[in-house]
Write a protein that holds these residues in place. Sequence first.
Motif, PDB file in Angstrom:
ATOM      1  N   ALA A   5       5.740  -3.647  -4.616  1.00  0.00           N
ATOM      2  CA  ALA A   5       4.310  -3.660  -4.286  1.00  0.00           C
ATOM      3  C   ALA A   5       3.926  -4.966  -3.589  1.00  0.00           C
ATOM      4  CB  ALA A   5       3.474  -3.456  -5.550  1.00  0.00           C
ATOM      5  N   HIS A  55       5.433  -4.858  -0.077  1.00  0.00           N
ATOM      6  CA  HIS A  55       4.741  -3.879   0.758  1.00  0.00           C
ATOM      7  C   HIS A  55       3.363  -4.414   1.184  1.00  0.00           C
ATOM      8  CE1 HIS A  55       4.099   0.125   2.393  1.00  0.00           C
ATOM      9  NE2 HIS A  55       2.880   0.095   1.864  1.00  0.00           N
ATOM     10  N   LEU A  82       3.249   3.132  -4.255  1.00  0.00           N
ATOM     11  CA  LEU A  82       3.026   1.758  -3.794  1.00  0.00           C
ATOM     12  C   LEU A  82       1.542   1.484  -3.583  1.00  0.00           C
ATOM     13  CD1 LEU A  82       6.038   1.194  -1.375  1.00  0.00           C
ATOM     14  CD2 LEU A  82       5.573   0.002  -3.531  1.00  0.00           C
TER      15      LEU A  82
END
Length: 191
Positions: A56, A59, A12
């Motif tokens: 991604a 996050h 990530l």
Amino acid sequence: MKKRQGARDRILAAAISEFSRQGFERAISYIASKAHVNDITIYRHFKHKSGLQLAALLHAQDNSPMITYMEGVLARERVPPLSTVVPELGRVACGPGRELCSMIYFVGLQNHKLLVEWGSSTPRDRLVPLLAQYVVRLQAQGQTRGLDPGSLARSILGSMLSLFSRNCLFASMEVADQEAKETASLLEMLR
């Protein structure tokens, strides 16, 4: 389990770094190399590239300094005026929040399907409700007229993204508003 989570975290972090700098067309092999894993490991964790792209974005948003800033603003007894908050959100967007803003910019340019998927995901809407709470508090303090909090929250978010575009993407051009004074004065007119 810790090893698996460590790999996921590295993937990530690498994806956010690559997608925010190179866009969402960046090859999985670059991300795998940066995360010190192989391509197959990425597919085990995220099934396909679009799964990694969405993870991604989410996050980066979950760890957004803009959210942290707004939570701090709302923790105060009296919230500061728009003329303070909007320029600060712009500075945060161009500084520690730059990766998320870059990803939002790239997803808008490169991947409409991902933009729609991100827009309809439950965790995405964390900043707008905080901004709406801020507007409600401003109204209770008599600092804004009775505008719809959701609409004004989206306008503040749009201003923040505009400041990012003007000051990060086009910093050397005449459109830059480094002190965010122009943007803040436009929002002050809403009072």
